[in-house]
Scaffold this motif. Structure first.
Motif, mmCIF file in Angstrom:
data_model
loop_
_atom_site.group_PDB
_atom_site.id
_atom_site.type_symbol
_atom_site.label_atom_id
_atom_site.label_comp_id
_atom_site.label_asym_id
_atom_site.label_seq_id
_atom_site.Cartn_x
_atom_site.Cartn_y
_atom_site.Cartn_z
ATOM 1 N N THR A 161 0.836 -1.201 0.000
ATOM 2 C CA THR A 161 0.000 0.000 0.000
ATOM 3 C C THR A 161 0.872 1.252 0.000
ATOM 4 N N VAL A 162 0.496 2.227 -0.811
ATOM 5 C CA VAL A 162 1.211 3.504 -0.874
ATOM 6 C C VAL A 162 0.187 4.622 -0.737
ATOM 7 N N ASP A 163 0.404 5.515 0.212
ATOM 8 C CA ASP A 163 -0.503 6.653 0.452
ATOM 9 C C ASP A 163 -1.955 6.185 0.564
ATOM 10 N N ASP A 164 -2.150 5.133 1.349
ATOM 11 C CA ASP A 164 -3.476 4.601 1.677
ATOM 12 C C ASP A 164 -4.197 3.934 0.506
ATOM 13 N N THR A 165 -3.500 3.708 -0.588
ATOM 14 C CA THR A 165 -4.090 2.993 -1.720
ATOM 15 C C THR A 165 -3.377 1.662 -1.891
ATOM 16 N N PHE A 166 -4.143 0.588 -1.999
ATOM 17 C CA PHE A 166 -3.561 -0.745 -2.123
ATOM 18 C C PHE A 166 -3.282 -1.059 -3.591
ATOM 19 N N TYR A 167 -2.017 -1.347 -3.870
ATOM 20 C CA TYR A 167 -1.588 -1.606 -5.242
ATOM 21 C C TYR A 167 -1.121 -3.040 -5.486
ATOM 22 N N ALA A 168 -0.422 -3.640 -4.537
ATOM 23 C CA ALA A 168 0.343 -4.843 -4.868
ATOM 24 C C ALA A 168 0.205 -5.940 -3.813
ATOM 25 N N ALA A 169 -0.247 -7.116 -4.256
ATOM 26 C CA ALA A 169 -0.358 -8.263 -3.358
ATOM 27 C C ALA A 169 0.989 -8.934 -3.176
ATOM 28 N N PRO A 170 1.232 -9.543 -2.010
ATOM 29 C CA PRO A 170 2.470 -10.296 -1.809
ATOM 30 C C PRO A 170 2.518 -11.512 -2.731
ATOM 31 N N LEU A 171 3.739 -11.958 -3.033
ATOM 32 C CA LEU A 171 3.934 -13.141 -3.872
ATOM 33 C C LEU A 171 4.723 -14.166 -3.045
ATOM 34 N N GLY A 172 6.017 -14.323 -3.319
ATOM 35 C CA GLY A 172 6.845 -15.203 -2.503
ATOM 36 C C GLY A 172 7.391 -14.459 -1.301
ATOM 37 N N ALA A 173 8.014 -15.205 -0.400
ATOM 38 C CA ALA A 173 8.549 -14.587 0.814
ATOM 39 C C ALA A 173 9.730 -15.406 1.328
ATOM 40 N N SER A 174 10.523 -14.794 2.182
ATOM 41 C CA SER A 174 11.613 -15.505 2.837
ATOM 42 C C SER A 174 11.701 -15.055 4.282
ATOM 43 N N TRP A 374 -3.042 -20.510 -6.348
ATOM 44 C CA TRP A 374 -1.726 -20.304 -6.979
ATOM 45 C C TRP A 374 -0.600 -20.654 -6.012
ATOM 46 N N ALA A 375 -0.712 -20.267 -4.754
ATOM 47 C CA ALA A 375 0.353 -20.558 -3.791
ATOM 48 C C ALA A 375 0.635 -22.055 -3.744
ATOM 49 N N ASN A 376 -0.417 -22.859 -3.793
ATOM 50 C CA ASN A 376 -0.223 -24.303 -3.765
ATOM 51 C C ASN A 376 0.274 -24.844 -5.098
ATOM 52 N N GLU A 377 -0.155 -24.240 -6.205
ATOM 53 C CA GLU A 377 0.386 -24.619 -7.514
ATOM 54 C C GLU A 377 1.883 -24.337 -7.576
ATOM 55 N N LYS A 378 2.288 -23.172 -7.037
ATOM 56 C CA LYS A 378 3.702 -22.809 -7.063
ATOM 57 C C LYS A 378 4.513 -23.779 -6.204
ATOM 58 N N ALA A 379 3.985 -24.148 -5.059
ATOM 59 C CA ALA A 379 4.686 -25.097 -4.197
ATOM 60 C C ALA A 379 4.877 -26.429 -4.906
ATOM 61 N N LYS A 380 3.831 -26.903 -5.552
ATOM 62 C CA LYS A 380 3.910 -28.183 -6.259
ATOM 63 C C LYS A 380 4.808 -28.096 -7.486
ATOM 64 N N SER A 381 4.970 -26.894 -8.031
ATOM 65 C CA SER A 381 5.824 -26.694 -9.206
ATOM 66 C C SER A 381 7.291 -26.509 -8.830
ATOM 67 N N THR A 382 7.587 -26.553 -7.526
ATOM 68 C CA THR A 382 8.955 -26.341 -7.035
ATOM 69 C C THR A 382 9.391 -27.562 -6.224
ATOM 70 N N PRO A 383 9.535 -28.718 -6.883
ATOM 71 C CA PRO A 383 9.828 -29.952 -6.144
ATOM 72 C C PRO A 383 11.190 -29.949 -5.460
ATOM 73 N N GLY A 384 12.112 -29.100 -5.949
ATOM 74 C CA GLY A 384 13.430 -29.035 -5.327
ATOM 75 C C GLY A 384 13.478 -28.130 -4.118
ATOM 76 N N GLY A 385 12.380 -27.447 -3.811
ATOM 77 C CA GLY A 385 12.335 -26.546 -2.672
ATOM 78 C C GLY A 385 12.977 -25.203 -2.976
ATOM 79 N N GLY A 386 12.994 -24.338 -1.965
ATOM 80 C CA GLY A 386 13.580 -23.012 -2.132
ATOM 81 C C GLY A 386 12.563 -21.922 -2.361
ATOM 82 N N TRP A 387 11.283 -22.219 -2.076
ATOM 83 C CA TRP A 387 10.249 -21.200 -2.245
ATOM 84 C C TRP A 387 9.193 -21.383 -1.166
ATOM 85 N N VAL A 388 8.673 -20.265 -0.664
ATOM 86 C CA VAL A 388 7.585 -20.293 0.300
ATOM 87 C C VAL A 388 6.820 -18.990 0.181
#
Length: 462
Positions: A161-174, A374-388
């Motif tokens: 959110t910037v100046d009280d307007t929501f623009y961007a959803a989270p994607l991956g994280a660490s 999508w979060a679960n699709e991405k997890a299943k598409s990353t069998p080697g790990g390294g994403w959350v």
């Protein structure tokens, strides 16, 4: 268990199907300017599209294309692209992916040249604000806002959110609040994973008494040398002074050299600047500045050090064949708290999905990326790990890596208070400049007072 949005979408889809209606809707109920979409939803009746009924709002997108620009490169790129296949199946639209190792610089150049992509994955809230200030980022559609409200905490929504307007959803994280160690070394020596900061310091002393240097560290990273040391300070300040003071510091509502910051840095110095405790496998305290961060934890595998504070993404730095599990060659534990009044602080990082166009296919892709599906699709598409992801709809069973599962547990812990990497939110002259430089000087002998004062004096006046 079906989510609120899923139940709402199933009911809507059923009603539309029974009436034989053709969808004609906007990408957002309230974002003021979405192009209209029309046509029946290609995902209708497909079992694999269950849970994505929100995408029916955008109609038939067959033949449409969405361009995505990111800093995510091979080999991780393949998993990203594989996770988009369901989007194409359910909407008919395709995704054109472009990765760049010059992403941060080139995105700003492209925005200034009116050549922005449809969507960009932005890894710093500060960079998001920069591109929002260009006037070219569009407000997130209501479907995305609904998903973020359901699957992410207020902290995460705030970073998009910037100046009280929501623009961007989270994607991956660490998760950055990790200490790497060797379970077998701990078992052999009778050491236990510490629960508090006092426990951690007691363990540090016990390890040093055996003749092993407890800690190994490295902050060399080319032009970005110093950034791992900034993470140390951020993590300890968050634990010592709490999230409110941390936010004030990041936003410069208090001085960079505030007493609370100095106390936290001295606490870091009690480890990193003590020759009894560092730098196992490399040399003296000064060697921290010249040891590449990628190499810094490797002495753990040779029993030359026992502890290495580094983010979850360090899992990718261990040599091929290293067993990264709770009973394996290496694993990580949560960096203990210094002050129990502040719950379970978590320092981390991630990407945010910003759009520069509000065409239906763009809004639909934004919506897809904000879902639990999508979060679960991405997890299943990353069998080697390294994403959350911090998406609470992510099923940990779909994560293949134990360290990814541990990260997801931390993100989903109701007692956890997340804060984004501080240097990534500060003006670039500080966060990617004086902060890195002065932390390097501090490690090699500069005083806490001088380092913090120099950074404070570098803060832009406007």
């Amino acid at each position: 268990m079906r989510s609120r949005n899923m139940r709402r979408g199933l009911a809507a889809a059923a009603a539309l199907a029974s009436a034989g209606l053709v969808l004609a809707s906007c990408a957002s109920d309230d974002d003021g300017g979405s192009s209209e979409a029309s046509g029946t939803w290609p995902g209708d009746g497909k079992s694999e599209c269950s849970g994505l009924e929100q995408l029916a709002d955008f109609g038939d997108l067959s033949g449409k294309s969405v361009s995505v620009y990111t800093s995510i490169l091979p080999p991780e790129q393949e998993a990203q692209e594989n996770s988009y296949k369901l989007f194409t199946t359910c909407t008919g639209a395709s995704v054109k992916y472009e990765g760049s190792d010059q992403f941060e610089t080139q995105l700003v150049v492209r925005v200034k040249a009116n050549n922005a992509p449809d969507i960009a994955y932005i890894p710093q809230p500060g960079l998001l604000k920069t591109v929002v200030d260009s006037g070219q980022v569009v407000e997130a559609p209501s479907q995305v806002a609904d998903n973020v409200d359901e699957f992410f905490g207020e902290d995460w929504k705030g970073y998009g959110t910037v100046d009280d307007t929501f623009y961007a959803a989270p994607l991956g994280a660490s998760v950055k609040s990790f200490v790497w160690y060797s379970p077998s070394m701990f078992q052999k020596n009778g050491w236990e994973v510490p629960e508090t900061w006092d426990d951690l310091m007691s363990l540090t002393g016990d390890i040093a008494a055996t003749g092993i240097k407890p800690w190994c560290a490295g902050i060399e990273s080319g032009d970005a040398t110093g950034w791992p040391a900034t993470d140390w300070l951020e993590d300890v300040l968050l634990r010592d002074a709490g999230p409110d003071v941390y936010d004030q510091w990041v936003n410069h509502d208090i001085a960079f050299n505030d007493d609370a910051v100095a106390e936290a840095l001295d606490k870091v110095g009690a480890i990193l600047k003590d020759p009894k405790y560092v730098n196992g496998g490399f040399g003296d305290v000064d060697s921290i500045a010249t040891t590449a961060f990628q190499d810094a934890g490797q002495p753990i595998l040779k029993d030359q050090c026992a502890l290495h504070r580094m983010a979850s993404f360090y899992a990718a730095q261990w040599p091929e064949g290293t067993k990264v599990t709770e009973d394996g060659d290496v694993f990580a534990f949560y960096l203990p708290v210094t002050n129990e009044d502040f719950g379970k602080p978590v320092l981390g990082a991630g990407e945010f999905v910003a759009a520069f166009d509000d065409r239906p296919e763009v809004a639909a892709f934004q919506t897809y990326l904000s879902t639990d599906v999508w979060a679960n699709e991405k997890a299943k598409s990353t069998p080697g790990g390294g994403w959350v992801s911090a998406n609470t709809g992510l099923d940990e069973a779909n994560l293949s890596s134990p360290i990814d599962k541990l990260s997801a547990e931390i993100f989903q812990d109701p007692d956890a208070t997340f804060r984004f990497d501080g240097s990534d939110q500060m003006p670039s002259a500080v966060g990617a400049g004086s902060f890195w430089k002065e932390m390097t000087a501090w490690v090699t002998g500069e005083s806490t007072k001088d380092a913090l004062t120099n950074i404070e004096n570098s803060w832009p006046s406007s």
